[in-house]
Design an enzyme around this catalytic site. Structure first.
Site, PDB file in Angstrom:
ATOM      1  N   GLU A 114       0.822  -1.203   0.000  1.00 16.01           N
ATOM      2  CA  GLU A 114       0.000   0.000   0.000  1.00 16.01           C
ATOM      3  C   GLU A 114       0.863   1.262   0.000  1.00 16.01           C
ATOM      4  O   GLU A 114       1.946   1.288   0.576  1.00 16.01           O
ATOM      5  CB  GLU A 114      -0.933  -0.012   1.218  1.00 16.01           C
ATOM      6  CG  GLU A 114      -2.016  -1.072   1.057  1.00 16.01           C
ATOM      7  CD  GLU A 114      -2.978  -1.150   2.226  1.00 16.01           C
ATOM      8  OE1 GLU A 114      -4.164  -1.423   1.969  1.00 16.01           O
ATOM      9  OE2 GLU A 114      -2.575  -0.946   3.372  1.00 16.01           O
ATOM     10  N   CYS A 127       3.616   8.419   1.559  1.00 18.55           N
ATOM     11  CA  CYS A 127       4.107   7.414   2.502  1.00 18.55           C
ATOM     12  C   CYS A 127       4.294   6.113   1.722  1.00 18.55           C
ATOM     13  O   CYS A 127       3.332   5.560   1.192  1.00 18.55           O
ATOM     14  CB  CYS A 127       3.077   7.257   3.619  1.00 18.55           C
ATOM     15  SG  CYS A 127       3.510   5.996   4.814  1.00 18.55           S
ATOM     16  N   CYS A 134       6.169  -7.273   7.278  1.00 13.51           N
ATOM     17  CA  CYS A 134       7.335  -6.876   8.075  1.00 13.51           C
ATOM     18  C   CYS A 134       7.742  -8.077   8.909  1.00 13.51           C
ATOM     19  O   CYS A 134       6.877  -8.773   9.444  1.00 13.51           O
ATOM     20  CB  CYS A 134       6.957  -5.688   8.974  1.00 13.51           C
ATOM     21  SG  CYS A 134       8.359  -5.001   9.887  1.00 13.51           S
ATOM     22  N   CYS A 138       5.873  -5.645  16.048  1.00 19.73           N
ATOM     23  CA  CYS A 138       5.459  -4.642  17.031  1.00 19.73           C
ATOM     24  C   CYS A 138       3.983  -4.893  17.349  1.00 19.73           C
ATOM     25  O   CYS A 138       3.162  -5.033  16.435  1.00 19.73           O
ATOM     26  CB  CYS A 138       5.677  -3.237  16.493  1.00 19.73           C
ATOM     27  SG  CYS A 138       7.407  -2.967  16.027  1.00 19.73           S
ATOM     28  N   CYS A 141       1.036  -2.767  15.809  1.00 18.09           N
ATOM     29  CA  CYS A 141       1.076  -2.450  14.371  1.00 18.09           C
ATOM     30  C   CYS A 141       0.389  -3.528  13.533  1.00 18.09           C
ATOM     31  O   CYS A 141       0.687  -4.705  13.661  1.00 18.09           O
ATOM     32  CB  CYS A 141       2.533  -2.291  13.931  1.00 18.09           C
ATOM     33  SG  CYS A 141       2.721  -2.063  12.153  1.00 18.09           S
ATOM     34  N   CYS A 367      -1.423   5.594   9.955  1.00 18.11           N
ATOM     35  CA  CYS A 367      -0.200   4.892  10.376  1.00 18.11           C
ATOM     36  C   CYS A 367      -0.529   3.560  11.013  1.00 18.11           C
ATOM     37  O   CYS A 367      -1.366   3.484  11.899  1.00 18.11           O
ATOM     38  CB  CYS A 367       0.544   5.677  11.452  1.00 18.11           C
ATOM     39  SG  CYS A 367       1.004   7.296  10.999  1.00 18.11           S
TER      40      CYS A 367
HETATM   41  N1  SAH Z   1       8.936  -0.014  10.236  1.00 19.76           N
HETATM   42  C1  SAH Z   1       9.183   1.356  10.400  1.00 19.76           C
HETATM   43  C2  SAH Z   1       8.362   2.262   9.509  1.00 19.76           C
HETATM   44  C3  SAH Z   1       6.901   1.924   9.332  1.00 19.76           C
HETATM   45  S1  SAH Z   1       5.797   2.230  10.640  1.00 19.76           S
HETATM   46  C4  SAH Z   1       9.015   1.750  11.840  1.00 19.76           C
HETATM   47  O1  SAH Z   1       8.508   0.953  12.614  1.00 19.76           O
HETATM   48  O2  SAH Z   1       9.437   2.838  12.183  1.00 19.76           O
HETATM   49  C5  SAH Z   1       5.548   4.003  10.658  1.00 19.76           C
HETATM   50  C6  SAH Z   1       5.145   4.534  12.064  1.00 19.76           C
HETATM   51  O3  SAH Z   1       3.788   4.167  12.397  1.00 19.76           O
HETATM   52  C7  SAH Z   1       6.014   3.941  13.154  1.00 19.76           C
HETATM   53  O4  SAH Z   1       6.385   4.916  14.094  1.00 19.76           O
HETATM   54  C8  SAH Z   1       5.087   2.948  13.786  1.00 19.76           C
HETATM   55  O5  SAH Z   1       5.502   2.611  15.064  1.00 19.76           O
HETATM   56  C9  SAH Z   1       3.764   3.660  13.729  1.00 19.76           C
HETATM   57  N2  SAH Z   1       2.610   2.791  13.913  1.00 19.76           N
HETATM   58  C10 SAH Z   1       2.506   1.474  13.648  1.00 19.76           C
HETATM   59  N3  SAH Z   1       1.278   1.018  13.959  1.00 19.76           N
HETATM   60  C11 SAH Z   1       0.584   2.069  14.433  1.00 19.76           C
HETATM   61  C12 SAH Z   1      -0.768   2.237  14.886  1.00 19.76           C
HETATM   62  N4  SAH Z   1      -1.622   1.220  14.898  1.00 19.76           N
HETATM   63  N5  SAH Z   1      -1.136   3.458  15.277  1.00 19.76           N
HETATM   64  C13 SAH Z   1      -0.278   4.507  15.224  1.00 19.76           C
HETATM   65  N6  SAH Z   1       0.988   4.412  14.800  1.00 19.76           N
HETATM   66  C14 SAH Z   1       1.422   3.204  14.404  1.00 19.76           C
HETATM   67 FE1  SF4 Z   2       7.360  -3.433  11.243  1.00 17.95          FE
HETATM   68 FE2  SF4 Z   2       5.135  -2.227  12.053  1.00 17.95          FE
HETATM   69 FE3  SF4 Z   2       7.144  -2.596  13.767  1.00 17.95          FE
HETATM   70 FE4  SF4 Z   2       7.400  -0.798  11.772  1.00 17.95          FE
HETATM   71  S1  SF4 Z   2       5.934  -0.697  13.483  1.00 17.95           S
HETATM   72  S2  SF4 Z   2       8.893  -2.353  12.430  1.00 17.95           S
HETATM   73  S3  SF4 Z   2       6.216  -1.834  10.144  1.00 17.95           S
HETATM   74  S4  SF4 Z   2       5.913  -4.224  12.785  1.00 17.95           S
END
Ligand code: SAH
Ligand code: SF4
Length: 391
Positions: A114, A127, A134, A138, A141, A367
């Site tokens: 996406e 973005c 991934c 996390c 996420c 995000c």
């Molecule tokens: N993998 C990288 C970049 C992609 S995520 C990283 O983790 O930094 C981009 C941002 O969105 C990151 O700061 C991530 O922690 C945040 N993010 C992920 N899931 C989210 C959610 N459900 N709500 C708000 N922010 C989120």
């Molecule tokens: Fe991967 Fe999501 Fe963690 Fe970023 S926030 S490293 S996309 S699992």
């Protein structure tokens, strides 16, 4: 521990399929030169040809060799036989009530990622994704729940930018006056995937985005977000030179271990050490600390105070991200009052603490909400089966 090699189970598709034509999109200038020579362009001419083709592709958005009128007809025909100019294919497009656009694009192998465009006053941010899914998990996420992973090629990464420029109709027209207000003025590597686990391809793609004779985005308008892959942070400064954002999200190792499990490998102390060493062109180039606001998990006044102490001495701004919910998410968003109180403590300590406005929530473009539609469909079928007592 910090020196342990990074291993992960991902696959990168080679740029050239065994017998097919070579895709020129995503090649560095040097690689394009080699490819032209390997296919019969005389060595003496190769550099000039790269310059010409490069401008057509990246400055004017041309995908058809026949249009490259400063090359001879015969040479154009030769190029068309041996090379292609291909970008990911748009599968679907959604436009949010707030103008945010989200595209689902298909890449080689039938995978999908996406891409999100967020229009703002006088500018706009794209973005982009660096991996399908991934490998990190996390817990807040949505992308992290998607197991399927492959690294995107440099062509597939810069191809997302080219696709967006197509859709925004933003390729300049030869001879027309230069328009300085761009719809697509900024890039953030904040889509699917961990960009620093796909370093070379991300680097090559961003070099193309910054190239003076092409898309021409300043390195100050490109932000790479990492969950904290410490060994690659210094390389990011040296080899890409873009802005850095770090998914910090917690102020103790105990909490960060559960939210951002890569913390078990490179903990807060090791991460901060790498960030302190991150070279910056100017003092105005601060590191962005991303901090997702999770109700009752990481959002106390004490957390805010600890955060300020931890980052002491690092030129930083703290970007507070209200948690974006997704189906089955184990967290809820902190209240607006809580977020404001948290922001206030940080602000009073001398740091900018903008609260990120969720954009495109109605189309699941915010995000952390990204996940391939096919994967979503698969999940929901499994869910349906489970609900029906079949799973
Ligand atoms: N993998 C990288 C970049 C992609 S995520 C990283 O983790 O930094 C981009 C941002 O969105 C990151 O700061 C991530 O922690 C945040 N993010 C992920 N899931 C989210 C959610 N459900 N709500 C708000 N922010 C989120
Ligand atoms: Fe991967 Fe999501 Fe963690 Fe970023 S926030 S490293 S996309 S699992």
């Amino acid at each position: 521990m910090a020196d342990a090699p990074i291993t992960q189970d991902v696959l990168t598709i080679p740029r050239k399929l065994p017998d097919g034509p070579v895709n020129l999109v995503g090649l560095t200038r040097a690689a394009m030169r080699d490819a032209l020579i390997a296919h019969g362009t005389p060595e003496k001419q190769a550099k000039m040809r790269v310059g010409q083709i490069w401008q057509w592709i990246y400055q004017w958005g041309v995908r058809d060799f026949a249009v490259m009128t400063n090359l001879s007809k015969a040479y154009r025909a030769e190029l068309a036989e041996k090379f292609v100019i291909e970008i990911p294919e748009v599968v679907s497009k959604q436009v949010s009530e707030d103008g945010t656009r989200k595209w689902l694009v298909r890449i080689a192998g039938g995978h999908e990622v996406e891409v999100v465009y967020i229009p703002e006053e006088g500018r706009g941010t794209l973005c982009i994704s660096s991996q399908v899914g991934c490998t990190l998990t996390c817990s807040f996420c949505h992308t992290g729940t998607q197991k399927l992973v492959r690294n995107l090629t440099a062509g597939e990464i810069i191809g997302q930018v080219m696709m967006a420029r197509d859709d925004l109709n933003e390729w300049p027209v030869p001879g027309a006056p230069k328009d300085e207000t761009r719809l697509l003025s900024n890039i953030v590597l904040m889509g699917m995937g961990e960009p620093l686990y796909n370093f070379e391809n991300v680097r090559d793609a961003m070099k193309i985005a910054m190239d003076e004779e092409g898309i021409q985005l300043s390195r100050r308008r490109i932000t790479l977000s990492t969950s904290g892959v410490v060994p690659e942070i210094e390389r990011t400064a040296n080899e890409i030179g873009c802005q850095l954002a770090v998914s910090f999200h917690a102020t103790t190792d105990e909490v960060r271990n559960t939210l951002v499990p890569i913390n078990k490998r490179w903990n807060i102390e090791v991460l901060l050490e790498a960030l302190r060493a991150y070279p910056r062109g100017r003092n105005s180039e601060r590191i962005t600390f991303e901090y997702v606001m999770l109700h009752g998990v990481n959002d106390s006044d004490e957390d805010a105070r600890r955060l300020v102490k931890l980052i002491d001495g690092i030129p930083a701004k703290i970007n507070l991200i209200p948690f974006n919910e997704w189906p089955g998410a184990p967290y809820t968003r902190s209240s607006n009052n809580r977020i404001r109180a948290f922001a206030d403590i940080i602000y009073k300590a001398g740091y900018a603490s903008p609260i990120r406005t969720p954009r495109g929530e109605d189309i699941m473009a915010a995000c952390g909400q990204l996940k391939s539609a096919t994967e979503r469909a698969r999940k929901s079928r499994a869910q349906i089966a489970a609900d029906a007592g079949l799973g």
